[in-house]
Design a protein around this motif. Structure first.
Motif, PDB file in Angstrom:
ATOM      1  N   VAL A 263       6.308 -62.874  12.370  1.00  0.00           N
ATOM      2  CA  VAL A 263       5.737 -63.501  11.178  1.00  0.00           C
ATOM      3  C   VAL A 263       6.865 -64.149  10.381  1.00  0.00           C
ATOM      4  CG1 VAL A 263       4.555 -63.065   8.978  1.00  0.00           C
ATOM      5  CG2 VAL A 263       3.820 -61.850  11.046  1.00  0.00           C
ATOM      6  N   ILE A 264       6.743 -65.440  10.126  1.00  0.00           N
ATOM      7  CA  ILE A 264       7.755 -66.163   9.344  1.00  0.00           C
ATOM      8  C   ILE A 264       7.092 -66.808   8.122  1.00  0.00           C
ATOM      9  CG2 ILE A 264       9.529 -67.965   9.374  1.00  0.00           C
ATOM     10  CD1 ILE A 264       9.829 -67.624  12.318  1.00  0.00           C
ATOM     11  N   PRO A 265       7.482 -66.364   6.906  1.00  0.00           N
ATOM     12  CA  PRO A 265       6.981 -67.024   5.700  1.00  0.00           C
ATOM     13  C   PRO A 265       7.805 -68.280   5.443  1.00  0.00           C
ATOM     14  CG  PRO A 265       8.479 -65.274   5.076  1.00  0.00           C
ATOM     15  CD  PRO A 265       8.445 -65.288   6.594  1.00  0.00           C
ATOM     16  N   VAL A 266       7.168 -69.379   5.072  1.00  0.00           N
ATOM     17  CA  VAL A 266       7.928 -70.600   4.836  1.00  0.00           C
ATOM     18  C   VAL A 266       7.516 -71.288   3.546  1.00  0.00           C
ATOM     19  CG1 VAL A 266       8.475 -71.039   7.259  1.00  0.00           C
ATOM     20  CG2 VAL A 266       6.384 -71.980   6.337  1.00  0.00           C
ATOM     21  N   TYR A 267       8.505 -71.646   2.771  1.00  0.00           N
ATOM     22  CA  TYR A 267       8.262 -72.385   1.534  1.00  0.00           C
ATOM     23  C   TYR A 267       9.282 -73.519   1.453  1.00  0.00           C
ATOM     24  CZ  TYR A 267       7.877 -73.448  -3.417  1.00  0.00           C
ATOM     25  OH  TYR A 267       7.721 -74.092  -4.618  1.00  0.00           O
TER      26      TYR A 267
ATOM     27  N   GLU B 112       2.960 -63.623  19.870  1.00  0.00           N
ATOM     28  CA  GLU B 112       2.427 -64.705  19.033  1.00  0.00           C
ATOM     29  C   GLU B 112       3.418 -64.921  17.906  1.00  0.00           C
ATOM     30  OE1 GLU B 112      -1.192 -63.422  17.063  1.00  0.00           O
ATOM     31  OE2 GLU B 112      -0.120 -61.876  15.933  1.00  0.00           O
ATOM     32  N   LEU B 113       3.458 -66.146  17.421  1.00  0.00           N
ATOM     33  CA  LEU B 113       4.321 -66.469  16.289  1.00  0.00           C
ATOM     34  C   LEU B 113       3.404 -66.937  15.159  1.00  0.00           C
ATOM     35  CD1 LEU B 113       6.945 -67.202  14.847  1.00  0.00           C
ATOM     36  CD2 LEU B 113       7.166 -69.177  16.343  1.00  0.00           C
ATOM     37  N   VAL B 114       3.440 -66.211  14.033  1.00  0.00           N
ATOM     38  CA  VAL B 114       2.554 -66.518  12.912  1.00  0.00           C
ATOM     39  C   VAL B 114       3.399 -67.135  11.802  1.00  0.00           C
ATOM     40  CG1 VAL B 114       0.905 -65.569  11.246  1.00  0.00           C
ATOM     41  CG2 VAL B 114       1.121 -64.516  13.521  1.00  0.00           C
ATOM     42  N   VAL B 115       3.184 -68.406  11.520  1.00  0.00           N
ATOM     43  CA  VAL B 115       3.946 -69.087  10.479  1.00  0.00           C
ATOM     44  C   VAL B 115       3.044 -69.259   9.259  1.00  0.00           C
ATOM     45  CG1 VAL B 115       5.365 -71.088   9.904  1.00  0.00           C
ATOM     46  CG2 VAL B 115       5.217 -70.324  12.284  1.00  0.00           C
TER      47      VAL B 115
ATOM     48  N   LEU C 231       7.433 -58.336  13.849  1.00  0.00           N
ATOM     49  CA  LEU C 231       8.728 -58.663  13.242  1.00  0.00           C
ATOM     50  C   LEU C 231       8.517 -59.620  12.087  1.00  0.00           C
ATOM     51  CD1 LEU C 231      11.915 -58.589  13.460  1.00  0.00           C
ATOM     52  CD2 LEU C 231      11.682 -60.775  14.660  1.00  0.00           C
ATOM     53  N   LEU C 232       9.083 -59.278  10.928  1.00  0.00           N
ATOM     54  CA  LEU C 232       9.132 -60.211   9.805  1.00  0.00           C
ATOM     55  C   LEU C 232      10.508 -60.836   9.787  1.00  0.00           C
ATOM     56  CD1 LEU C 232       7.699 -58.275   6.732  1.00  0.00           C
ATOM     57  CD2 LEU C 232       6.566 -59.949   8.194  1.00  0.00           C
ATOM     58  N   SER C 233      10.558 -62.167   9.797  1.00  0.00           N
ATOM     59  CA  SER C 233      11.865 -62.826   9.747  1.00  0.00           C
ATOM     60  C   SER C 233      11.845 -63.971   8.747  1.00  0.00           C
ATOM     61  CB  SER C 233      12.233 -63.365  11.126  1.00  0.00           C
ATOM     62  OG  SER C 233      13.392 -64.185  11.029  1.00  0.00           O
ATOM     63  N   ASP C 234      12.937 -64.132   8.007  1.00  0.00           N
ATOM     64  CA  ASP C 234      13.084 -65.289   7.132  1.00  0.00           C
ATOM     65  C   ASP C 234      13.219 -66.556   7.970  1.00  0.00           C
ATOM     66  OD1 ASP C 234      12.942 -63.809   4.853  1.00  0.00           O
ATOM     67  OD2 ASP C 234      15.074 -63.915   4.363  1.00  0.00           O
TER      68      ASP C 234
ATOM     69  N   GLY D 193      15.855 -59.807   5.227  1.00  0.00           N
ATOM     70  CA  GLY D 193      14.668 -60.539   5.686  1.00  0.00           C
ATOM     71  C   GLY D 193      14.445 -60.426   7.179  1.00  0.00           C
ATOM     72  N   PHE D 194      14.659 -59.245   7.727  1.00  0.00           N
ATOM     73  CA  PHE D 194      14.505 -59.052   9.176  1.00  0.00           C
ATOM     74  C   PHE D 194      14.073 -57.602   9.387  1.00  0.00           C
ATOM     75  CE2 PHE D 194      16.021 -58.926  13.647  1.00  0.00           C
ATOM     76  CZ  PHE D 194      15.605 -60.175  14.093  1.00  0.00           C
ATOM     77  N   LYS D 195      12.769 -57.400   9.540  1.00  0.00           N
ATOM     78  CA  LYS D 195      12.217 -56.046   9.605  1.00  0.00           C
ATOM     79  C   LYS D 195      11.175 -55.962  10.709  1.00  0.00           C
ATOM     80  CE  LYS D 195      12.648 -54.586   4.722  1.00  0.00           C
ATOM     81  NZ  LYS D 195      13.452 -55.609   4.058  1.00  0.00           N
ATOM     82  N   LEU D 196      11.250 -54.888  11.486  1.00  0.00           N
ATOM     83  CA  LEU D 196      10.291 -54.697  12.574  1.00  0.00           C
ATOM     84  C   LEU D 196       9.378 -53.520  12.226  1.00  0.00           C
ATOM     85  CD1 LEU D 196       9.492 -55.521  15.521  1.00  0.00           C
ATOM     86  CD2 LEU D 196      10.969 -53.646  16.289  1.00  0.00           C
ATOM     87  N   PHE D 197       8.065 -53.757  12.333  1.00  0.00           N
ATOM     88  CA  PHE D 197       7.079 -52.725  12.000  1.00  0.00           C
ATOM     89  C   PHE D 197       6.319 -52.280  13.233  1.00  0.00           C
ATOM     90  CE2 PHE D 197       7.807 -54.995   8.117  1.00  0.00           C
ATOM     91  CZ  PHE D 197       7.698 -54.041   7.117  1.00  0.00           C
ATOM     92  N   ASP D 198       5.971 -51.008  13.262  1.00  0.00           N
ATOM     93  CA  ASP D 198       4.905 -50.594  14.137  1.00  0.00           C
ATOM     94  C   ASP D 198       3.671 -51.358  13.638  1.00  0.00           C
ATOM     95  OD1 ASP D 198       3.427 -48.463  15.898  1.00  0.00           O
ATOM     96  OD2 ASP D 198       2.387 -48.512  13.972  1.00  0.00           O
TER      97      ASP D 198
END
Ligand SMILES: Nc1nc2c(ncn2[C@@H]2O[C@H](COP(=O)(O)OP(=O)(O)O)[C@@H](O)[C@H]2O)c(=O)[nH]1
Ligand SMILES: [Mg+2]
Length: 248
Positions: free
Chosen positions: A11-15, A40-43, A94-97, A159-164
């Protein structure tokens, strides 16, 4: 909350990321393409005013495993991350900047650290690499966060975290913080649920073009106070290596 259909969601948040995003999408796409995992890549576009959305849509047209979400107005990083997380379908998320200040290859390190029973494995940045104007407030803020809300975690804001996947979606379901303070709330909710968090040293390099503004500090502070009021200060279910565990 377990409706996982792929091994990994990123998951990548974008602004307003038209400058930084193309290289990031290419690097993530290449890394995932070479991995044996289904993905999957969720933007999540957080109401960008530049060409970000056009770029994201074009990427999704070329690659069906890229999914896109968009908020019509800017709501904050926490809001964007929460939308992406709740829409994700990965057994791991995975949350990534968007700037890949931590390279995507570090995912392997987090995966190795995410043991059974863990809620998350989170990146921890080396100290002293940021501009002093960011480093000092970050250290003070970190100390405050440990005293007020989440003891035992040295770096809540990487800004880099992996979750169950299931546990991550469960805590984000209860989260309400829309701004930069969302990491603190999530770590607090994981601790309350009794799901340990592994803190893992990761590569990190300064990237120009940060979207963080000095005026964001008062807002983070208000968010931290709000989190403390709603949740108190749970005991950590943490399993950070002793070397990383900050004096709490
Ligand atoms: N500043 C900001 N960033 C957002 C927002 N929504 C999503 N983001 C994303 O959150 C991430 C923050 O990374 P960055 O700007 O590099 O912050 P820094 O690394 O803490 O300086 C990027 O992926 C941004 O695009 C928002 O409302 N404001
Ligand atoms: Mg950054």
């Amino acid at each position: 909350m377990n409706r996982a259909t792929v091994d990994l969601s990123v998951v990548i948040p974008v602004y307003n990321e038209e400058a930084r995003l193309p290289a990031t999408l290419a690097a993530v796409r290449a890394h995932l393409g070479a991995s044996p995992l289904s993905w999957e890549l969720v933007v999540v576009d957080d109401g960008s005013a530049d060409g970000t959305w056009r770029l994201v849509r074009a990427a999704a047209r070329r690659e069906p495993r890229i999914r896109t979400l968009r908020s019509p107005v800017n709501r904050g990083k926490g809001h964007a991350v929460r939308s992406g997380m709740l829409a994700s379908r990965g057994r791991l998320v995975l949350l990534s900047d968007a700037d890949l200040a931590t390279p995507i290859e570090e995912l392997d390190r987090l995966r190795a650290a995410l043991g059974p029973g863990h809620g998350a494995a989170i990146g921890s940045r080396p100290r002293g690499r940021r501009h002093p104007l960011r480093e000092l407030p970050a250290r003070l803020g970190g100390a405050l966060i440990r005293v007020l809300v989440v003891p035992g975690i040295a770096d809540t804001q990487c800004g880099f975290k992996l979750f169950d996947g299931a546990r991550g979606r469960a805590v984000f379901q209860d989260a309400v913080i829309d701004g930069w303070g969302f990491d603190v709330e999530i770590l607090c909710l994981l601790a309350k649920a009794g799901w340990p968090v592994a803190e893992v040293p990761v590569e990190w390099s300064h990237r120009p073009g940060s979207k963080f503004r000095p005026l964001d500090y008062p807002r983070i502070l208000a968010e931290i106070v709000r989190i403390r009021r709603s949740h108190g200060r749970p005991r950590p279910a943490a399993t950070a290596p002793a070397s990383l565990r900050a004096a709490a």
